[in-house]
Design a protein around this motif. Structure first.
Motif, mmCIF file in Angstrom:
data_model
loop_
_atom_site.group_PDB
_atom_site.id
_atom_site.type_symbol
_atom_site.label_atom_id
_atom_site.label_comp_id
_atom_site.label_asym_id
_atom_site.label_seq_id
_atom_site.Cartn_x
_atom_site.Cartn_y
_atom_site.Cartn_z
ATOM 1 N N GLY A 138 0.077 -2.379 -4.401
ATOM 2 C CA GLY A 138 0.068 -3.202 -5.570
ATOM 3 C C GLY A 138 1.706 -3.580 -5.863
ATOM 4 N N LEU A 139 2.779 -2.881 -5.350
ATOM 5 C CA LEU A 139 3.996 -3.245 -5.517
ATOM 6 C C LEU A 139 4.615 -3.976 -4.471
ATOM 7 C CD1 LEU A 139 5.277 0.419 -6.978
ATOM 8 C CD2 LEU A 139 5.103 -1.526 -8.271
ATOM 9 N N ASN A 140 3.786 -4.564 -4.013
ATOM 10 C CA ASN A 140 4.011 -5.478 -2.469
ATOM 11 C C ASN A 140 4.817 -4.676 -1.618
ATOM 12 O OD1 ASN A 140 3.066 -7.663 -3.942
ATOM 13 N ND2 ASN A 140 4.920 -8.113 -5.217
ATOM 14 N N MET A 141 4.439 -3.589 -1.335
ATOM 15 C CA MET A 141 5.286 -2.839 -0.026
ATOM 16 C C MET A 141 3.829 -3.166 1.065
ATOM 17 S SD MET A 141 5.821 0.998 0.209
ATOM 18 C CE MET A 141 6.472 1.638 1.915
ATOM 19 N N VAL A 142 4.736 -3.542 2.142
ATOM 20 C CA VAL A 142 3.887 -3.839 3.278
ATOM 21 C C VAL A 142 3.543 -2.435 4.047
ATOM 22 C CG1 VAL A 142 3.472 -5.153 5.353
ATOM 23 C CG2 VAL A 142 4.454 -6.075 3.524
ATOM 24 N N MET A 143 2.388 -1.906 4.186
ATOM 25 C CA MET A 143 2.138 -0.767 4.668
ATOM 26 C C MET A 143 0.971 -0.708 5.725
ATOM 27 S SD MET A 143 1.150 2.948 2.980
ATOM 28 C CE MET A 143 2.581 2.987 1.890
ATOM 29 N N PRO A 144 1.258 -0.525 7.017
ATOM 30 C CA PRO A 144 0.187 -0.769 8.023
ATOM 31 C C PRO A 144 -0.974 0.416 7.786
ATOM 32 C CG PRO A 144 2.454 -0.470 9.059
ATOM 33 C CD PRO A 144 2.543 -0.226 7.447
ATOM 34 N N HIS A 145 -1.966 0.236 8.154
ATOM 35 C CA HIS A 145 -3.116 1.277 8.215
ATOM 36 C C HIS A 145 -2.999 2.592 8.703
ATOM 37 C CE1 HIS A 145 -7.234 2.783 7.628
ATOM 38 N NE2 HIS A 145 -7.370 2.825 8.906
ATOM 39 N N GLU A 146 -2.262 2.556 9.926
ATOM 40 C CA GLU A 146 -1.867 3.663 10.628
ATOM 41 C C GLU A 146 -1.145 4.655 9.650
ATOM 42 O OE1 GLU A 146 -1.590 0.559 12.169
ATOM 43 O OE2 GLU A 146 -3.458 0.565 13.472
ATOM 44 N N LEU A 147 -0.401 3.979 8.986
ATOM 45 C CA LEU A 147 1.043 4.570 8.329
ATOM 46 C C LEU A 147 0.229 5.412 7.171
ATOM 47 C CD1 LEU A 147 3.623 5.557 7.588
ATOM 48 C CD2 LEU A 147 4.302 3.521 6.213
ATOM 49 N N ARG A 196 -6.826 10.993 -4.708
ATOM 50 C CA ARG A 196 -5.372 10.936 -5.221
ATOM 51 C C ARG A 196 -4.439 10.277 -4.242
ATOM 52 N NH1 ARG A 196 -1.156 15.595 -6.475
ATOM 53 N NH2 ARG A 196 0.391 14.578 -7.218
ATOM 54 N N ILE A 197 -4.459 10.468 -3.065
ATOM 55 C CA ILE A 197 -3.881 9.784 -1.954
ATOM 56 C C ILE A 197 -4.094 8.290 -1.791
ATOM 57 C CG2 ILE A 197 -3.133 9.862 0.563
ATOM 58 C CD1 ILE A 197 -1.808 11.996 -0.971
ATOM 59 N N ILE A 198 -5.332 8.144 -1.883
ATOM 60 C CA ILE A 198 -5.876 6.546 -1.686
ATOM 61 C C ILE A 198 -5.137 6.047 -3.235
ATOM 62 C CG2 ILE A 198 -7.743 5.147 -1.886
ATOM 63 C CD1 ILE A 198 -9.273 6.976 -0.313
ATOM 64 N N GLY A 199 -5.146 6.401 -4.078
ATOM 65 C CA GLY A 199 -4.744 5.926 -5.552
ATOM 66 C C GLY A 199 -3.015 5.701 -5.390
ATOM 67 N N LEU A 200 -2.449 6.461 -4.723
ATOM 68 C CA LEU A 200 -1.027 6.314 -4.426
ATOM 69 C C LEU A 200 -0.819 5.414 -3.638
ATOM 70 C CD1 LEU A 200 0.132 10.001 -4.365
ATOM 71 C CD2 LEU A 200 0.450 8.606 -6.180
ATOM 72 N N VAL A 201 -1.478 5.170 -2.504
ATOM 73 C CA VAL A 201 -1.287 4.044 -1.153
ATOM 74 C C VAL A 201 -1.691 2.730 -1.868
ATOM 75 C CG1 VAL A 201 -2.218 3.176 0.705
ATOM 76 C CG2 VAL A 201 -1.731 5.559 0.743
ATOM 77 N N GLU A 202 -2.624 2.907 -2.734
ATOM 78 C CA GLU A 202 -3.072 1.324 -3.368
ATOM 79 C C GLU A 202 -1.868 1.077 -4.318
ATOM 80 O OE1 GLU A 202 -6.984 1.909 -5.066
ATOM 81 O OE2 GLU A 202 -7.876 1.706 -3.044
ATOM 82 N N LYS A 203 -1.455 1.870 -5.172
ATOM 83 C CA LYS A 203 -0.062 1.689 -6.010
ATOM 84 C C LYS A 203 0.812 1.047 -5.318
ATOM 85 C CE LYS A 203 -0.576 5.150 -9.869
ATOM 86 N NZ LYS A 203 -0.081 5.926 -10.685
ATOM 87 N N LEU A 204 1.179 1.467 -3.979
ATOM 88 C CA LEU A 204 2.377 1.085 -3.255
ATOM 89 C C LEU A 204 2.163 -0.351 -2.707
ATOM 90 C CD1 LEU A 204 3.556 4.044 -1.134
ATOM 91 C CD2 LEU A 204 4.793 3.124 -2.901
#
Length: 168
Positions: A27-36, A17-25
């Motif tokens: 997909g919305l062009n949010m830059v998210m470092p791997h550590e975050l 579920r968390i991986i799905g939420l991170v992938e949605k973010l």
């Protein structure tokens, strides 16, 4: 950010579920470092995973989110094994079944423990006494020991001194 794993829930389902939420973010062009994204997953875990989180952070383990979820599943399996062992270890030890049918139950026998005195470390050497308390084993006069006794030393020099008193 407020999603939390409930106690007893599957960590695999929560991780997916968390991986799905991170992938949605992402997909919305949010830059998210791997550590975050790793920290988001670790912070969403219940308190039973605190040991894993501390170990993960102290050893600075690098893993993808999928690998992290697999590690968490393995850790969850070890937690369940430990709890099972603890439950088995807490059995009462009373006999049940056909052996006890028709028998009266009585209070369990109290085992008498022998009186054991706590171990005391022996003193390091003899206690020092004042010279006035010291008694010579040769002349029985206080104030010195036999090795310093003038009478004993004089006898020993003359050849009549015996190291041990021999009375027959």
């Amino acid at each position: 950010m407020t999603t939390r794993l409930r106690e007893g829930a599957s960590v695999h389902e929560h991780g997916v579920r968390i991986i799905g939420l991170v992938e949605k973010l992402v997909g919305l062009n949010m830059v998210m470092p791997h550590e975050l994204s790793t920290d988001i997953l670790l912070l969403s875990l219940s308190s039973s995973f605190d040991g894993f989180v501390v170990n993960f952070n102290m050893n600075k383990i690098e893993a993808t989110l999928e690998e992290l979820v697999n590690m968490l599943v393995n850790y969850e399996a070890t937690i369940k094994k430990e709890k099972t062992v603890l439950l088995l270890g807490s059995s009462s030890g009373t006999k049940k079944g056909a052996q006890n049918k028709g028998k009266k139950r009585s209070a369990p026998a109290v085992k008498n423990k022998p009186n054991k005195k706590p171990y005391k470390k022996p003193a390091q050497g003899p206690k020092r006494q004042n010279k006035s308390e010291q008694v010579c084993f040769h002349c029985n006069k206080p104030g010195h020991w036999r090795r310093n006794c003038t009478e004993y030393l004089a006898q020993k020099r003359s050849g009549h001194g015996d190291d041990k008193k021999q009375e027959t």
